[in-house]
Design a protein around this motif. Sequence first.
Motif, short mmCIF file in Angstrom:
data_model
loop_
_atom_site.label_atom_id
_atom_site.label_comp_id
_atom_site.label_asym_id
_atom_site.label_seq_id
_atom_site.Cartn_x
_atom_site.Cartn_y
_atom_site.Cartn_z
N MET A 96 -0.35 9.58 4.64
CA MET A 96 -1.65 9.40 5.62
C MET A 96 -2.64 9.35 4.67
O MET A 96 -3.46 8.66 3.86
CB MET A 96 -2.13 9.07 7.00
CG MET A 96 -1.21 8.59 7.81
SD MET A 96 0.09 10.68 7.62
CE MET A 96 -1.22 11.55 8.95
N TRP A 97 -2.77 10.51 3.76
CA TRP A 97 -3.69 11.68 3.05
C TRP A 97 -3.64 10.38 1.61
O TRP A 97 -4.29 10.50 1.05
CB TRP A 97 -3.48 12.32 3.09
CG TRP A 97 -3.29 13.42 2.42
CD1 TRP A 97 -2.33 13.47 3.56
CD2 TRP A 97 -2.95 13.62 1.08
NE1 TRP A 97 -0.81 14.28 2.51
CE2 TRP A 97 -1.68 14.24 1.12
CE3 TRP A 97 -3.74 13.87 -0.31
CZ2 TRP A 97 -0.79 15.05 -0.19
CZ3 TRP A 97 -3.01 14.33 -1.31
CH2 TRP A 97 -1.65 14.92 -1.28
N ILE B 121 -4.83 16.11 -8.51
CA ILE B 121 -4.19 16.66 -7.44
C ILE B 121 -2.49 16.16 -7.33
O ILE B 121 -1.56 16.41 -6.48
CB ILE B 121 -4.56 16.39 -6.29
CG1 ILE B 121 -4.88 15.04 -5.95
CG2 ILE B 121 -6.06 17.08 -6.14
CD1 ILE B 121 -6.44 14.33 -5.17
N GLY B 122 -2.33 14.91 -8.30
CA GLY B 122 -0.80 14.58 -8.30
C GLY B 122 0.20 15.03 -9.49
O GLY B 122 1.36 14.18 -9.12
N GLY B 123 -0.54 15.76 -10.18
CA GLY B 123 0.89 16.38 -11.71
C GLY B 123 1.07 17.70 -10.48
O GLY B 123 2.20 18.24 -10.04
N LYS C 47 -3.60 2.50 -9.23
CA LYS C 47 -4.32 3.89 -8.49
C LYS C 47 -3.20 3.67 -6.97
O LYS C 47 -2.09 5.16 -6.18
CB LYS C 47 -5.33 4.41 -8.31
CG LYS C 47 -6.14 5.16 -9.71
CD LYS C 47 -7.22 4.77 -9.64
CE LYS C 47 -7.57 6.28 -8.55
NZ LYS C 47 -8.93 5.96 -8.83
N ARG C 48 -3.50 2.77 -5.68
CA ARG C 48 -2.94 2.54 -5.30
C ARG C 48 -0.99 2.85 -4.97
O ARG C 48 -0.56 3.59 -4.16
CB ARG C 48 -3.70 1.70 -4.16
CG ARG C 48 -3.53 2.36 -2.42
CD ARG C 48 -4.24 1.11 -1.79
NE ARG C 48 -4.58 1.52 0.30
CZ ARG C 48 -5.30 2.63 0.72
NH1 ARG C 48 -5.55 3.15 -0.46
NH2 ARG C 48 -4.42 2.39 1.64
N MET C 49 -1.27 1.87 -5.56
CA MET C 49 -0.25 1.72 -5.64
C MET C 49 0.95 2.82 -6.73
O MET C 49 2.54 2.88 -5.70
CB MET C 49 0.52 0.58 -7.50
CG MET C 49 2.02 -0.12 -7.42
SD MET C 49 2.18 -0.98 -8.91
CE MET C 49 2.80 0.54 -10.17
N LEU C 50 0.71 4.04 -7.94
CA LEU C 50 1.14 4.89 -7.87
C LEU C 50 0.85 5.97 -6.80
O LEU C 50 1.55 7.08 -6.89
CB LEU C 50 0.53 5.24 -9.14
CG LEU C 50 0.44 4.45 -10.53
CD1 LEU C 50 -0.35 5.01 -11.55
CD2 LEU C 50 1.71 4.70 -10.93
N ALA C 51 0.24 5.93 -5.86
CA ALA C 51 0.36 6.67 -4.54
C ALA C 51 1.69 6.77 -3.89
O ALA C 51 1.98 7.49 -3.32
CB ALA C 51 -0.64 6.73 -3.60
N TYR D 217 -6.32 8.93 -3.59
CA TYR D 217 -5.10 9.38 -4.86
C TYR D 217 -6.33 7.65 -5.45
O TYR D 217 -7.08 7.38 -6.35
CB TYR D 217 -4.30 8.31 -4.78
CG TYR D 217 -3.10 8.98 -5.34
CD1 TYR D 217 -3.51 10.70 -4.75
CD2 TYR D 217 -1.84 9.25 -5.86
CE1 TYR D 217 -1.98 11.15 -4.47
CE2 TYR D 217 -1.50 10.10 -6.65
CZ TYR D 217 -1.18 11.23 -5.84
OH TYR D 217 -0.31 12.35 -6.05
N GLN D 218 -6.54 6.85 -4.74
CA GLN D 218 -8.24 5.45 -5.02
C GLN D 218 -8.92 6.29 -4.81
O GLN D 218 -10.09 5.25 -5.51
CB GLN D 218 -7.30 4.59 -4.00
CG GLN D 218 -8.04 3.42 -4.54
CD GLN D 218 -8.09 2.27 -2.72
OE1 GLN D 218 -7.37 1.78 -2.58
NE2 GLN D 218 -9.18 0.64 -3.38
N GLY D 219 -9.33 6.54 -3.42
CA GLY D 219 -10.98 7.21 -3.92
C GLY D 219 -11.82 8.27 -4.14
O GLY D 219 -12.37 8.25 -4.52
#
Length: 497
Positions: free
Chosen positions: A229-230, A246-248, A299-303, A235-237
């Motif tokens: 959910m997060w 935080i995504g790498g 960014k949301r798509m990559l999330a 990722y977008q915000g």
Amino acid sequence: MIDNISWLAIYPEIVLLVMGCVIALVDLGVKSPRRTATYVLTMLTLALVAALQAMYASTGSTFYGFGNMVVSDAMGNWLKCFATVAVMVTLVYGRPYAADRDMMRGGEIFTLSMFALLGMFIMISGNNFLMLYLGLELLTLSSYALVALRRDNATATEAAMKYFVLGAMASGFLLYGLSMVYGATGSLDIGQVFKAVNSGQIRHQVLVFGLVFVVAGLAFKLGVVPFHMWIPDVYQGAPTAITLMIGGAPKLAAFAITIRLLVDGLLPLAIDWQQMLGVLAIGSLLVGNLAAIAQTNLKRMLAYSTISQMGFVLLGLMSGVVNGNVEAAAVENAYSASMFYVVSYVLTTLAAFGVILLLAREGFESEEIADFAGLNQRSPLYAAVMAVCLFSMAGIPPMVGFYAKLSVLQALVASGQAAYIALAVFAVIMSLIGAFYYLRVVKVMYFDAPLTATSVSAPVDVRVVLTINGALVLVLGLLPGGLMALCAEAVVRALAT
């Protein structure tokens, strides 16, 4: 008395901790708005730490320190080396972005990144429940602060609050699960837990109950369904530079803590946790790929893409033990495929977010898919780098992502189990669906008219690193053998102890 081996096991961590404190103090006297002195000192420190980790890893030796609380092995050292390089690349890409958005009034972005990396190191090296949890909390608390770094930005603050609340809940899950396992086995030491569980004299119900909570906590850190959910909101915000932070690199630490707990500690319960991972993987591949199709924000798509990619990692982790039989070849094949997948995913993510950061200008985020319209006409190089990354994530040859997916699918098929082969077929179908939203971005970059005629400019260091990063995604796809052999050897050495 602490022996020399103990200090040797954590020497890179000591260097990172001391230099993190020194850099925080040095930064107080830095007047440059881009914190040049702080940046240079941080990069030199990280380069030294990465070199130390690579040196440790290349020896291939394994040793334990502080009463078996920490372990220094080839797998851990390579993962720490890759995580350090990932943080260095993130700071190179993120520095111009952060400076334009007044995120560098102090040097917090550098010191918090170093402490987050220290948390990853402790997670990767932990051989004790307390050490693993300590590392996890250091990483997550630093990440919360990084997401909220733009204090005057309502979106970033909201993302930090969501991350904090859901992260605290996940930490509670993991801690409760670990306490149940401790209650059942009477030890916090992962090696002793393995022996206790393997003895078969412990109540299976208590262990499985604890295991459910442990897997739930790990699933949150990996960002898989239904604990995802997060991810889209954060990722977008979060500011894009922090999204990459935080995504790498943390994905490498999440993979390591999963191996430490489930494989090193609870392998006799593999038949239980593999079923859980299977359900999580199916949900992640389904939700991640289908939800990504509807996104207009890149960014949301990559999330959502991350969620589906982590589903593949779980497929690798669940195919090591077949019908309770631990065969060295199958275990090595499965876990090394997962490690290769995580490393190649992080490499690709760095380059993809690097391009997003590059296109962002002061007061303009450039995170909608429409913002990439006609990028090839404005900058063929950066459009090519982004296309290579998207092809890699979609699993199109000859990119590294194709070989990563192939190695996981081979591990599933090699098990010979009908259910696992069906899972491999399902994963291929989901990858075909996923290819649509990746190729849509490529179509926008190459065939749509550009929204602006301005050319894309970037500092020299960003251009050089981004070009090398994009080239590696292609080169490692053409010549994957070296990295695959490194992952296989690291996994074998780690499991041998």
